[in-house]
Write a protein that holds these residues in place. Structure first.
Motif, PDB file in Angstrom:
ATOM      1  N   ARG A 167      54.067  26.341  48.950  1.00 46.45           N
ATOM      2  CA  ARG A 167      55.503  26.637  48.917  1.00 46.45           C
ATOM      3  C   ARG A 167      55.978  27.153  50.264  1.00 46.45           C
ATOM      4  O   ARG A 167      57.039  26.779  50.758  1.00 46.45           O
ATOM      5  CB  ARG A 167      55.811  27.681  47.833  1.00 46.45           C
ATOM      6  CG  ARG A 167      55.619  27.209  46.412  1.00 46.45           C
ATOM      7  CD  ARG A 167      56.738  26.302  45.952  1.00 46.45           C
ATOM      8  NE  ARG A 167      56.529  25.915  44.576  1.00 46.45           N
ATOM      9  CZ  ARG A 167      57.160  26.439  43.530  1.00 46.45           C
ATOM     10  NH1 ARG A 167      58.059  27.387  43.724  1.00 46.45           N
ATOM     11  NH2 ARG A 167      56.905  26.035  42.313  1.00 46.45           N
ATOM     12  N   ALA A 168      55.195  28.026  50.882  1.00 43.56           N
ATOM     13  CA  ALA A 168      55.565  28.557  52.198  1.00 43.56           C
ATOM     14  C   ALA A 168      55.616  27.439  53.230  1.00 43.56           C
ATOM     15  O   ALA A 168      56.505  27.399  54.080  1.00 43.56           O
ATOM     16  CB  ALA A 168      54.582  29.646  52.620  1.00 43.56           C
ATOM     17  N   MET A 169      54.669  26.513  53.163  1.00 42.80           N
ATOM     18  CA  MET A 169      54.671  25.381  54.088  1.00 42.80           C
ATOM     19  C   MET A 169      55.931  24.533  53.914  1.00 42.80           C
ATOM     20  O   MET A 169      56.542  24.095  54.901  1.00 42.80           O
ATOM     21  CB  MET A 169      53.429  24.516  53.859  1.00 42.80           C
ATOM     22  CG  MET A 169      52.111  25.207  54.126  1.00 42.80           C
ATOM     23  SD  MET A 169      50.707  24.122  53.711  1.00 42.80           S
ATOM     24  CE  MET A 169      49.366  25.300  53.650  1.00 42.80           C
ATOM     25  N   LEU A 170      56.332  24.314  52.672  1.00 41.81           N
ATOM     26  CA  LEU A 170      57.538  23.533  52.404  1.00 41.81           C
ATOM     27  C   LEU A 170      58.774  24.243  52.935  1.00 41.81           C
ATOM     28  O   LEU A 170      59.676  23.612  53.497  1.00 41.81           O
ATOM     29  CB  LEU A 170      57.676  23.285  50.901  1.00 41.81           C
ATOM     30  CG  LEU A 170      56.595  22.422  50.247  1.00 41.81           C
ATOM     31  CD1 LEU A 170      56.771  22.413  48.733  1.00 41.81           C
ATOM     32  CD2 LEU A 170      56.621  21.002  50.794  1.00 41.81           C
ATOM     33  N   HIS A 171      58.835  25.563  52.769  1.00 43.14           N
ATOM     34  CA  HIS A 171      59.967  26.332  53.284  1.00 43.14           C
ATOM     35  C   HIS A 171      60.063  26.197  54.802  1.00 43.14           C
ATOM     36  O   HIS A 171      61.162  26.049  55.353  1.00 43.14           O
ATOM     37  CB  HIS A 171      59.837  27.796  52.889  1.00 43.14           C
ATOM     38  CG  HIS A 171      60.255  28.094  51.494  1.00 43.14           C
ATOM     39  ND1 HIS A 171      61.348  28.876  51.184  1.00 43.14           N
ATOM     40  CD2 HIS A 171      59.749  27.701  50.300  1.00 43.14           C
ATOM     41  CE1 HIS A 171      61.480  28.957  49.868  1.00 43.14           C
ATOM     42  NE2 HIS A 171      60.517  28.250  49.323  1.00 43.14           N
ATOM     43  N   LEU A 175      54.949  19.894  56.685  1.00 40.78           N
ATOM     44  CA  LEU A 175      54.982  19.047  55.491  1.00 40.78           C
ATOM     45  C   LEU A 175      53.654  18.316  55.322  1.00 40.78           C
ATOM     46  O   LEU A 175      53.132  18.197  54.205  1.00 40.78           O
ATOM     47  CB  LEU A 175      56.138  18.053  55.581  1.00 40.78           C
ATOM     48  CG  LEU A 175      56.346  17.159  54.346  1.00 40.78           C
ATOM     49  CD1 LEU A 175      56.547  17.999  53.087  1.00 40.78           C
ATOM     50  CD2 LEU A 175      57.538  16.237  54.558  1.00 40.78           C
ATOM     51  N   ASP A 176      53.088  17.849  56.427  1.00 39.40           N
ATOM     52  CA  ASP A 176      51.791  17.173  56.362  1.00 39.40           C
ATOM     53  C   ASP A 176      50.703  18.125  55.864  1.00 39.40           C
ATOM     54  O   ASP A 176      49.819  17.725  55.083  1.00 39.40           O
ATOM     55  CB  ASP A 176      51.408  16.610  57.736  1.00 39.40           C
ATOM     56  CG  ASP A 176      52.239  15.399  58.131  1.00 39.40           C
ATOM     57  OD1 ASP A 176      52.923  14.838  57.245  1.00 39.40           O
ATOM     58  OD2 ASP A 176      52.206  15.023  59.319  1.00 39.40           O
ATOM     59  N   ARG A 177      50.756  19.369  56.316  1.00 34.69           N
ATOM     60  CA  ARG A 177      49.770  20.351  55.841  1.00 34.69           C
ATOM     61  C   ARG A 177      49.931  20.603  54.355  1.00 34.69           C
ATOM     62  O   ARG A 177      48.946  20.758  53.619  1.00 34.69           O
ATOM     63  CB  ARG A 177      49.897  21.660  56.623  1.00 34.69           C
ATOM     64  CG  ARG A 177      49.321  21.614  58.018  1.00 34.69           C
ATOM     65  CD  ARG A 177      49.360  22.962  58.706  1.00 34.69           C
ATOM     66  NE  ARG A 177      48.512  23.956  58.064  1.00 34.69           N
ATOM     67  CZ  ARG A 177      48.287  25.180  58.553  1.00 34.69           C
ATOM     68  NH1 ARG A 177      48.829  25.537  59.714  1.00 34.69           N
ATOM     69  NH2 ARG A 177      47.512  26.030  57.923  1.00 34.69           N
ATOM     70  N   ALA A 178      51.176  20.654  53.896  1.00 37.86           N
ATOM     71  CA  ALA A 178      51.425  20.888  52.469  1.00 37.86           C
ATOM     72  C   ALA A 178      50.853  19.757  51.624  1.00 37.86           C
ATOM     73  O   ALA A 178      50.224  19.990  50.588  1.00 37.86           O
ATOM     74  CB  ALA A 178      52.918  21.036  52.222  1.00 37.86           C
ATOM     75  N   THR A 179      51.070  18.519  52.045  1.00 41.33           N
ATOM     76  CA  THR A 179      50.617  17.372  51.267  1.00 41.33           C
ATOM     77  C   THR A 179      49.121  17.138  51.392  1.00 41.33           C
ATOM     78  O   THR A 179      48.542  16.372  50.611  1.00 41.33           O
ATOM     79  CB  THR A 179      51.369  16.091  51.675  1.00 41.33           C
ATOM     80  OG1 THR A 179      51.151  15.841  53.060  1.00 41.33           O
ATOM     81  CG2 THR A 179      52.859  16.241  51.431  1.00 41.33           C
TER      82      THR A 179
END
Length: 424
Positions: free
Chosen positions: A281-285, A307-311
């Motif tokens: 969630r923090a990465m998306l923010h 975003l790449d790290r989140a996915t």
């Protein structure tokens, strides 16, 4: 997402001692907090908004109730009219009338419609229960004077229902107790202890009316420019200007506005720390903040990197959050093709929610070509794992397909084997 807040009896009694004796007595081992005074600065209220409306656990801190709340908070508030019911009317009539009057006063400040419903009515979403007992306790077992529980959607930020329990056996400070918990129930969930506010446990004497800060916080939260579900950084950027409007209208002699840069820098640092720890969630923010310049400079490369790290999270539950956000455009812009790829990788590991969502995307041709046989396969697997939504989807899609198509879907489901989890 269900949460709970309360005012501990010990803190009410300590505050009462302060009122009578002129000394702020706090629970043993708890340090006295400095307050900003009755004429808070712009920055004081902005930090208070971050802590209360975004439920942030920052340097101002929380003590006990609400501590540990996610640093990636979103705006939570009522979007529909409040329909309240009253239970325990045999008790103190004056206090009951005071509670209803305060509810309506806060609703008026927020611009929310309030009406009374019948006890147990299907339309009731705000239950107020009056008690007269020594046994009202929080989830941690502590004795309390007032207790609020609420439920909100984890992504949209919409409050679904709330329940306020008021223990009329504790008359000392009961007015502040009522107002404190009602503000929580309106979406100001955190405790800005450095702010002169009903939301703080540490005011040096009881506050029986909303302070300037309380009014500005509530009006800012419900300003039409602030949206339920709005990410923390974006919300604080907008709140910065709204707070100045509201406080200046309420108090023309308020101290001049200050720069929000220090507040935003602190928020960014806390979200980065959480993202670095692996919180998707923090990465998306952060991806959205750098994409749209919402609380950070516009930086497409950094936005893409987060975003790449989140996915790419190796945790399927965390990666599901990224897929869901992309599927529905929560926090980050919608990208259904990427969401479908993520769901496919997670579904292969056996996660039922991802299997159901992948089935829906295949059924409707969202993000990938329509394939109802493959969709039914995933519904069958998800339902077998106990997903109730998948059971309904399985049954409704089965009714649409021919016998040979259903048979093929069942054959595929029977042959399926989970694979080792890996990001796609």
């Amino acid at each position: 997402m269900e949460q709970q807040s309360c005012i501990p009896v010990a803190k009410m009694r300590a505050a009462m001692a302060a009122l009578l004796g002129g000394v702020c007595l706090l629970a043993a081992g708890m340090a006295a907090a400095q307050t900003t005074g009755k004429n808070p600065s712009h920055e004081d209220i902005l930090r208070g908004f971050d802590i209360s409306a975004l439920y942030a656990d920052t340097a101002q801190g929380t003590t006990g109730f609400g501590s540990g709340a996610t640093l990636t908070g979103v705006v939570v508030r009522w979007e529909n009219p409040i329909v309240y019911s009253l239970d325990g009317l045999q008790y103190d009539k004056a206090r009951i009338a005071e509670t209803v009057e305060t509810l309506k006063k806060f609703a008026d400040l927020a611009g929310i419609v309030v009406k009374e419903g019948a006890v147990g009515g299907k339309d009731v979403n705000f239950r107020i229960v009056f008690r007269n007992t020594d046994n009202l306790r929080a989830s941690n077992g502590g004795k309390v004077g007032c207790l609020t529980s609420w439920n909100s959607d984890n992504w949209t930020g919409r409050l679904n229902w709330a329940e306020l329990q008021i223990n009329l056996a504790y008359q000392a400070g009961i007015s502040q107790c009522i107002q404190h918990e009602l503000l929580h129930a309106f979406g100001l969930r955190g405790h800005p202890h450095k702010l002169h506010s009903i939301l703080s446990y540490y005011t040096t004497r009881f506050v029986f009316e909303p302070t300037e800060a309380d009014i500005v916080l509530l009006q800012t939260l419900y300003d039409r420019r602030i949206k339920a579900g709005m990410p923390r950084l974006e919300a604080v950027v907008l709140a910065n200007g709204i707070i100045e409007e509201k406080r200046r209208a309420l108090n023309p002699a308020a101290p001049p506005a200050t720069s929000p840069d220090a507040v935003l820098a602190d928020i960014r640092a806390s979200i980065v720390a959480l993202a670095e720890s692996g919180n998707v969630r923090a990465m998306l923010h952060l991806a959205e903040a750098f994409r749209g310049g919402k609380g950070a400079e516009i930086d497409p490369q950094r936005s893409k990197a987060w975003l790449d790290r989140a996915t790419a999270s190796i945790d399927p539950v965390q990666r599901f959050d990224a897929a869901y956000a992309l599927q529905f455009g929560r926090i980050v812009p919608r990208d259904q093709e990427r969401a479908a790829r993520l769901y496919a990788g997670i579904a292969d590991t056996g996660q039922a929610a991802a299997q159901n969502n992948l089935g829906n995307m295949l059924r409707n041709g969202h993000g990938l070509a329509t394939d109802k046989i493959e969709a039914l396969k995933w519904f069958i697997l998800s339902a077998k794992a106990g997903n109730k939504l998948a059971e309904k989807n399985r049954d409704s899609l089965s009714a649409e397909l021919a016998d040979d198509e259903r048979g093929e879907a069942e054959r595929r489901a029977g042959a399926w084997k989970p694979v080792a989890q890996a990001a796609r």
